[in-house]
Scaffold this active site. Structure first.
Site, PDB file in Angstrom:
ATOM      1  N   SER A  35      40.478  26.296  23.337  1.00  0.00           N
ATOM      2  CA  SER A  35      39.315  26.624  23.610  1.00  0.00           C
ATOM      3  C   SER A  35      39.325  28.408  24.103  1.00  0.00           C
ATOM      4  CB  SER A  35      38.766  26.245  25.241  1.00  0.00           C
ATOM      5  OG  SER A  35      37.734  26.705  25.717  1.00  0.00           O
ATOM      6  N   HIS A 445      51.756  45.982  64.460  1.00  0.00           N
ATOM      7  CA  HIS A 445      50.635  45.233  65.394  1.00  0.00           C
ATOM      8  C   HIS A 445      49.389  46.305  65.286  1.00  0.00           C
ATOM      9  CE1 HIS A 445      48.812  44.009  69.157  1.00  0.00           C
ATOM     10  NE2 HIS A 445      48.383  45.186  69.302  1.00  0.00           N
TER      11      HIS A 445
END
Length: 461
Positions: A35, A445
């Site tokens: 395909s 952080h």
């Protein structure tokens, strides 16, 4: 009959990567793909990339539409368009990565074996050719299972995970048959877009492979997003009615029957290896009871000239496993034969519901069944500062630890960014680090990764 150095059947992740590698070594490679819509394989065209693109768009729906149903429909159509543009671009790029290589010939057609080292190819233009090689690699992937439900093939409103992503109109109501990970991912996605979603699961337990506390948290979060779950629900018949589709179901626990009317039905009942057209018997290639090609730890089939790569051989259906299959074959062909399927565990996986569910290694229940003295640590996602800055505080983090050795046996992260954070846990486990390694590691952080500091600091249950 044309002789080449390698025949690769299927343009998936492992196969295409192998093709380029072999071409660099001056092998003449024939790549066969039936395909032209599947250059690059499942991931790029109907799997990871399109679904995760839509997941991202679904997560933005609320901010962009503010609950306006007409706006939700427009946003969904735009999301499908964006997905189509992206997949077309990647498909074209993948095609030219191979087709423009002088050592690779891409044949558009369907391959079938005619002997142990030869295949016939029915070309898309109607012609045919025969190829022979001492090295043949099957990379044909898997396809959706269509369950034996009365009327399932007659309805115009029944879709698979592939075909539903081709629909430009958002269904107001969607029924998902199957409560596995693919079903949950689509349920979460379409609920995010604004559809009313009902999941029909014939199991009594929700996601039975997960620990019960994790499963309960996932179910509660999805229900909060509007997803309805009907457990013990066996769908017996499907029929189209005026402008809708009606499902007749049976509750296997209580014994009563009920009906659901919806606008679209998604079949999420699993996938099976795509081998029907290959004529494997002519090559002496065995399959197991599930239709998967039988391979050894080096991915060789029962034919010494043929290897199988990716979903077609069964097992975990992940793009990165297919890529690792390529590495194993590369080592088998050119290395010291040390790489094999048994040395890649543990590996992580993620289900891209909202928030994503990510897992590696053993769960609590599995570890206890093995007789291991386990310690369990848990942390609500709402305890993580970064979750608040992202305004996504739903979820749970959990880890299972061997009390005797301190090694991490497994982790389940159901939280925002878990698909990234789980890789940190995977590296710690793969390198044999104790849980204290993550407990004391210096993370940036605010980040979701630093949640591992707090998770591994929790008292063990």
């Amino acid at each position: 009959m044309e002789k080449v150095d390698a025949i690769i059947i299927g343009f998936g992740k492992g196969g295409k990567t192998l093709a380029v590698d072999l071409a660099k070594r001056n092998w003449k490679v024939a790549m066969i793909e039936r395909s032209d819509k599947m250059y690059g394989g499942t991931c790029i065209n109907i799997g990871c990339i399109p679904t995760k693109t839509l997941v991202h768009q679904a997560n933005e729906t609320g901010c962009l539409t503010h609950g306006d149903k007409a706006a939700e429909k427009r946003h969904y159509t735009q999301a499908i368009d964006r997905k189509n543009v992206l997949t077309a671009m990647l498909r074209n790029k993948n095609y030219h990565n191979l087709a423009d290589n002088p050592n690779i010939t891409v044949h558009d057609g369907e391959a079938s074996f005619i002997s142990g080292n030869a295949v016939s190819v029915k070309l898309a233009n109607g012609d045919s050719l025969e190829l022979t090689s001492e090295h043949i690699f099957i990379n044909t992937g898997a396809r959706s299972i269509i369950p034996a439900i009365d009327g399932v093939t007659d309805s115009k409103r029944v879709y698979t995970s592939t075909t539903i992503m081709q629909q430009e109109q958002l269904p107001k109501r969607l029924a998902v048959i199957g409560g596995g990970y693919i079903g949950l991912e689509f349920a979460s996605m379409y609920a995010g877009f604004g559809s009313q979603v009902t999941v029909l699961d014939n199991h009594a337990d929700f996601i039975p492979k997960e620990d019960r506390d994790v499963a309960a948290t996932v179910k509660a979060v999805l229900e909060k997003k509007g997803v309805e779950f009907r457990m013990n629900a066996k769908t017996e018949a499907i029929r189209d009615v005026d402008g809708a589709v009606k499902l007749t179901c049976h509750d296997t626990e209580s014994g009563y029957s009920f009906e659901i009317e919806t606008d679209a039905v998604l079949l999420a009942t699993g996938r099976r290896p795509e081998t029907a057209a290959l004529n494997l018997g002519a090559a002496g290639i065995e399959t197991d009871s599930r239709g998967a090609i039988v391979v050894d730890s080096h991915l060789k089939t029962t034919n010494p000239h043929v290897w199988a790569v990716g979903d077609v051989k069964g097992g975990p259906q992940f793009t990165y496993i297919s890529l690792d299959d390529y590495r194993i074959i590369r080592d088998d062909l050119f290395g010291d034969h040390r790489r094999n399927t048994e040395d890649r565990a543990p590996f992580a996986w993620s289900v891209f519901i909202d928030p994503p569910l990510s897992r590696i290694g053993l769960g609590e229940d599995d570890a206890k069944k093995q007789g291991i003295d386990v310690g369990v640590v848990r942390l609500p996602a709402a305890s993580v500062p970064r979750a608040h800055t992202l305004e996504q505080t739903d979820g749970l983090l959990k880890a299972v630890i061997d009390k005797k050795t301190g090694k991490i046996l497994g982790a389940t992260l159901f939280c925002v960014d878990s698909s990234e954070v789980i890789n940190v846990v995977a590296m710690a486990m793969k390198t044999g680090q104790p849980y204290t390694f993550l407990r004391d590691f210096i993370f940036t952080h605010p980040s979701m990764s630093e949640a591992l500091n707090d998770l591994m600091s929790q008292p063990m249950a």
